[in-house]
Each structure stands twice: as C-alpha cells, then as structure tokens.
Enzyme design. Structure first.
Site, PDB file in Angstrom:
ATOM      1  N   ASP A   1      -7.478   4.481  29.253  1.00  0.00           N
ATOM      2  CA  ASP A   1      -6.142   4.022  29.642  1.00  0.00           C
ATOM      3  C   ASP A   1      -5.826   2.622  29.082  1.00  0.00           C
ATOM      4  OD1 ASP A   1      -7.991   2.740  31.162  1.00  0.00           O
ATOM      5  OD2 ASP A   1      -6.856   2.864  33.037  1.00  0.00           O
TER       6      ASP A   1
ATOM      7  N   HIS B   1       3.589  -3.229  -4.407  1.00  0.00           N
ATOM      8  CA  HIS B   1       4.415  -2.457  -3.466  1.00  0.00           C
ATOM      9  C   HIS B   1       5.418  -3.407  -2.841  1.00  0.00           C
ATOM     10  CE1 HIS B   1       1.865  -4.291  -0.316  1.00  0.00           C
ATOM     11  NE2 HIS B   1       0.837  -3.990  -1.087  1.00  0.00           N
TER      12      HIS B   1
ATOM     13  N   HIS C   1       3.245  -2.031   3.423  1.00  0.00           N
ATOM     14  CA  HIS C   1       3.729  -1.185   2.335  1.00  0.00           C
ATOM     15  C   HIS C   1       5.154  -0.840   2.739  1.00  0.00           C
ATOM     16  CE1 HIS C   1      -0.705   0.002   1.374  1.00  0.00           C
ATOM     17  NE2 HIS C   1      -0.401  -1.212   1.015  1.00  0.00           N
TER      18      HIS C   1
ATOM     19  N   GLU D   1      -0.779  -7.133  -7.662  1.00  0.00           N
ATOM     20  CA  GLU D   1      -2.187  -7.093  -7.295  1.00  0.00           C
ATOM     21  C   GLU D   1      -3.062  -6.245  -8.219  1.00  0.00           C
ATOM     22  OE1 GLU D   1      -2.996  -4.741  -3.701  1.00  0.00           O
ATOM     23  OE2 GLU D   1      -0.846  -4.613  -3.350  1.00  0.00           O
TER      24      GLU D   1
ATOM     25  N   HIS E   1     -10.428  -0.171   0.282  1.00  0.00           N
ATOM     26  CA  HIS E   1     -10.067  -0.522   1.661  1.00  0.00           C
ATOM     27  C   HIS E   1     -11.315  -0.686   2.532  1.00  0.00           C
ATOM     28  CE1 HIS E   1      -5.642   0.962   1.217  1.00  0.00           C
ATOM     29  NE2 HIS E   1      -5.869  -0.192   0.638  1.00  0.00           N
TER      30      HIS E   1
ATOM     31  N   ASP F   1      -9.104  -9.591   1.025  1.00  0.00           N
ATOM     32  CA  ASP F   1      -7.721  -9.097   1.037  1.00  0.00           C
ATOM     33  C   ASP F   1      -7.277  -9.187   2.485  1.00  0.00           C
ATOM     34  OD1 ASP F   1      -5.338  -7.698   0.972  1.00  0.00           O
ATOM     35  OD2 ASP F   1      -6.111  -6.024  -0.222  1.00  0.00           O
TER      36      ASP F   1
ATOM     37  N   TYR G   1     -12.547  -2.623 -11.058  1.00  0.00           N
ATOM     38  CA  TYR G   1     -13.641  -2.230 -10.156  1.00  0.00           C
ATOM     39  C   TYR G   1     -14.628  -1.396 -10.953  1.00  0.00           C
ATOM     40  CZ  TYR G   1      -9.539  -3.233  -7.348  1.00  0.00           C
ATOM     41  OH  TYR G   1      -8.399  -3.832  -6.837  1.00  0.00           O
TER      42      TYR G   1
ATOM     43  N   ASP H   1       0.394 -10.565   2.345  1.00  0.00           N
ATOM     44  CA  ASP H   1      -0.659  -9.683   1.807  1.00  0.00           C
ATOM     45  C   ASP H   1      -1.260 -10.390   0.588  1.00  0.00           C
ATOM     46  OD1 ASP H   1      -2.196  -7.579   0.891  1.00  0.00           O
ATOM     47  OD2 ASP H   1      -0.528  -6.202   0.551  1.00  0.00           O
TER      48      ASP H   1
ATOM     49  N   ARG I   1      -9.927  -8.291  -7.453  1.00  0.00           N
ATOM     50  CA  ARG I   1      -8.478  -8.086  -7.304  1.00  0.00           C
ATOM     51  C   ARG I   1      -7.869  -9.448  -7.021  1.00  0.00           C
ATOM     52  NH1 ARG I   1      -8.600  -4.185  -4.048  1.00  0.00           N
ATOM     53  NH2 ARG I   1      -8.307  -5.098  -1.983  1.00  0.00           N
TER      54      ARG I   1
ATOM     55  N   HIS J   1      -5.441   1.989  -8.762  1.00  0.00           N
ATOM     56  CA  HIS J   1      -4.271   1.857  -7.874  1.00  0.00           C
ATOM     57  C   HIS J   1      -3.080   1.260  -8.631  1.00  0.00           C
ATOM     58  CE1 HIS J   1      -4.950  -2.519  -7.348  1.00  0.00           C
ATOM     59  NE2 HIS J   1      -6.229  -2.248  -7.213  1.00  0.00           N
TER      60      HIS J   1
ATOM     61  N   GLU K   1      -4.101 -10.916  -5.714  1.00  0.00           N
ATOM     62  CA  GLU K   1      -2.828 -10.421  -5.167  1.00  0.00           C
ATOM     63  C   GLU K   1      -1.973 -11.559  -4.621  1.00  0.00           C
ATOM     64  OE1 GLU K   1      -3.249  -7.829  -1.705  1.00  0.00           O
ATOM     65  OE2 GLU K   1      -1.230  -7.019  -2.046  1.00  0.00           O
TER      66      GLU K   1
END
Ligand code: GLY
Ligand code: MN
Ligand code: MN
Length: 435
Positions: free
Chosen positions: A34, A349, A356, A379, A238, A255, A383, A266, A407, A345, A409
C-alpha cells in the site's frame, strides 16, 4: 503561471472548435503493497491546468454556453487529508485553477454527458489508465446510441496528441526559465561528481553525490534513474544498477538529469576515473567530442531535425575508419549502417516536461524543421562492447578497444539566430575532464 495555463487552454480550444477534449490525471504508481511512489501529474494535464492532484479529470468544451473549462477533482475530506495531505477541493479548483465549473470526481458519469452531447467529436488520448479509457468509450457509445433522437453529439474520437504536442514542442519564456534551472542544477551536480570521483569509488556513491545536489537545490527529483557506469558498464546504454567499484585507468560515464518545476534536464559526461585518459580512451573521446560539437552547430532554426544526427554519424564513422575499427568508403559505411555496432542510438530527442518529450520528429517523409523555442538533446557516443564480432567484410576488432563506452550529452535550445547550450557549464574538453 496560471495565466499561461489559461492561454494554453485557449489556444487548444481554438483548434478543437466544436469538439470536447478530455484529460485524465496520471495514475498513482505502487512501490509495494500500500506504499505509493511520489505522485507526478500527467504532463499534458499539467501543461493545461497546473493542477497536480491524482483522481482528476479536466474537460475543455469551447462550444458550451457557460462552462468551457471544467475540473473533476477529489473533494475535500478532513480524514483523508490527515493521512495523505492537502486536497484542493471543488471550490478552490475554480478559484485557484480558474475552472468555470468544478465537481467531485464521483460525479463524473453524471455530469460529463452535458459537455459531450453537443460536441462534434471527442478529443482524447488513450492513456495508461485503462479503466478511464473504458469510461470515455462508454460515454461515447451511449451518445452514439442516442444520437438519432438528439441529432447532435460526437461522431468520432480523435487523439489530442498531434495538436497539443505541437504546442508543447515550442517552449515559452516561463518554461525556458524552468528548463534553465533544471539544467543549472544538473550542471552543478556533474561538476561536483567529477571532483568527487577517484579510483576506488563505488558507482552508488557518485550517484548519491549527484542526487544530493538535485535535492539540496530544490529539484523535484531525478529526471530518470541516474546512470553511473564505470568501465565496460558504460557500454550498457541504460545501466542503472550503479553497484560497481571503479578502478584507475577506467572511464566513468554519468548520464544524470533532474526535474525542476516539472521540466527536465538530461546531461551525460564521460571522464577518466584516475584523471588521465589512456591513448585508446582519448582517441575515441576526441571523436565523440568532435561529433557532438559539429552536431550542436547544426541545431539551428530552419534546419531539418535529422541533420544533426546525420552530421554526428558521419564524424563518428570517419573517426572509426581512422582508428582502423571500420574499413571502407565513408558514404557506403554510412549507407550500410556499419557504424551501428558502435553507435546504436539516435543523436538526440526533444526535451521538456517529459525527458523524451512529445512532438513529431517528422511528418510522413518530411522531417520537422527546427524553430526557435524547441529544446533538443545532442548526445552522440561510441560503445565498443567487449567481444563484438566484426560485421561482414570488416576487420577484426582489436581487443584494446573493448569495454570503452563514451557519450557526451548537452541540452540545446534553438534560438532565433542559432542555438544556446543550456548545459554549457559542464566541462567536456579533454584538458578540462583530465586532472
Ligand atoms: N538519459 C536518457 C537519455 O539520454 O535519453
Ligand atoms: Mn541522458
Ligand atoms: Mn537524452
């Protein structure tokens, strides 16, 4: 801000003419049993109303004689408020949020039809609340059944998204103030994390340092689960476990962004844990940085949306060829997507109320044309996932590249004359991320 919410409703109403639009608040999300997560209003609902309570419905009925904006809300309830906090209630929904009429949510089924029976269509975005989707459909079917005797009523349900989301795409001055603040807080957190990180740190410790600054500076929270990925974890796009101890000689990819006043930032930075890049890390980093800078330069009013991605892909591909990781003619490698094992990728965005964010990237074959007030992330990354097999007709990948993930960004606002990098305060030059 209320004036701006009202203005947004008026713009939307001018576009739906004789229709009625219905918006549902976000559902509560259960953490366990709950216990619920902090409530976060649905972005469309918030954009139009500023109202942040669950169990609500907003209706816009521009053709209705008396009530154009109607709110259904949780009624005041002293006992329930003792447990779960303040409720605005029916009266204040009118006074504070400017509703022409407000009702307790329990009266929805009884009161809603009067706002639908003269509408030509219903505007509604099928959402996560399946039960409420059913409610809207039931009302619609009921009105269809009784259409012959009334001679009026909705004959279609249309998704609100294409109208509302093209509005959300272009940010107002007030929205940009919140986005700047979200960007500033996240920038400070990244700078702090860079200073804090040393060999032997655990990923979760760095996460804590970042999120401490988010919270301390009044952010609502993280914009998304923070990614603190050392070594080869950076090759998992991610990665959010954040449980590893980092070593000298590795890179750390962070990130992380925050939400401030419902708007998100971001940011990604990648830097050497021990202060110095290895030659391989530096070679790949410089390619990603060059790709990112050239991509940012293409974020200009009038440019098609996909241009900055295409520019990034070209520079990344050229760089991979120079390092001998790819072999062949650049145009052909791009056309055959030979870069994809190392760059899987897109380059960005929309950013806003959602990380996003909503809004079309293209209309059929036609790309969206960038215009002032839009905010994108830029970004690019590379990799080199350990054990990656070379594509057909490509050379074997030297293992010295394995496990490097990079990366970079930033959040970029399209201005009337070019762009403004909202997150420019976070270092990214080689000399500035080395120690
Ligand atoms: N942090 C998610 C993204 O960069 O899109
Ligand atoms: Mn990100
Ligand atoms: Mn992003």
């Amino acid at each position: 801000m209320q004036a701006e919410h009202r203005q947004r409703r008026e713009v939307l109403m001018s576009k739906i003419g004789n229709g009625t639009a219905i918006f549902r608040s976000a559902p509560m999300a259960v953490m366990h049993n709950d216990v619920e997560y902090n409530y976060r209003q649905d972005s469309d609902f918030y954009y139009l109303t500023g109202f942040n309570e669950p169990q609500s419905v907003a209706v816009l009925a521009p053709h209705h004689a008396e009530h154009k904006f109607i709110l259904f809300v949780q009624p005041k309830d002293r006992e329930k408020e003792v447990w779960s906090g303040y409720r605005c209630g029916v009266e204040a929904a009118k006074e504070i949020y400017g509703a022409d009429e407000a009702y307790p949510i329990d009266e929805l089924n009884e009161k809603l039809p009067q706002y639908l029976e003269k509408a030509e269509r219903i505007y509604y975005h099928l959402g996560r609340d399946r039960g409420f989707n059913d409610t809207v459909l039931r009302h619609y079917q009921q009105l269809l059944r009784t259409y012959p005797r009334r001679g009026t009523g909705p004959v279609a349900i249309e998704d609100t998204a294409h109208i509302l989301h093209s509005m959300r795409l272009v940010k107002s001055y007030a929205e940009l103030q919140l986005m700047r603040k979200a960007a500033d807080i996240a920038a400070e957190a990244h700078i702090h994390a860079m200073k804090f990180t040393t060999p032997g740190c655990w990923e979760y410790e760095v996460q804590a340092e970042i999120e401490y600054i988010f919270q301390k500076r009044g952010a609502m929270g993280v914009a998304y689960p923070s990614i603190v990925a050392s070594g080869a974890n950076a090759c998992v796009l991610h990665y959010i476990e954040n449980q590893r101890q980092m070593q000298d000689g590795e890179l750390l990819l962070i990130d992380a962004g925050c939400a401030y006043g419902y708007y998100n930032s971001d940011i990604t930075r990648t830097f050497p844990v021990g202060g110095k890049f290895t030659p391989e890390q530096k070679a790949l980093y410089e390619i990603v940085l060059a790709a990112q800078k050239s991509a940012i330069a293409q974020v200009q009013p009038g440019n098609p949306y996909n241009l900055f991605h295409d520019v990034a892909v070209r520079i990344l591909t050229e760089g991979l060829v120079e390092l001998g990781i790819l072999k062949g003619e650049i145009d052909k490698l791009i056309e055959e997507e030979k870069y994809k094992p190392f760059y899987m990728h897109r380059t960005g965005h929309w950013l806003g109320l959602d990380v996003h964010d909503v809004g079309a990237y293209q209309y059929g074959e036609q790309p969206q044309i960038l215009q002032a007030g839009q905010v994108v992330t830029v970004e690019p990354g590379l990799y080199i996932v350990p054990g990656t097999e070379p594509a057909e007709d490509q050379p074997p990948i030297d293992s010295r590249w394995f496990g490097i993930g990079i990366r970079i960004e930033d959040d970029v606002l399209v201005t009337a004359t070019g762009n403004e990098v909202l997150t420019a305060g976070v270092p990214k030059e080689v000399k500035d991320v080395e120690r």
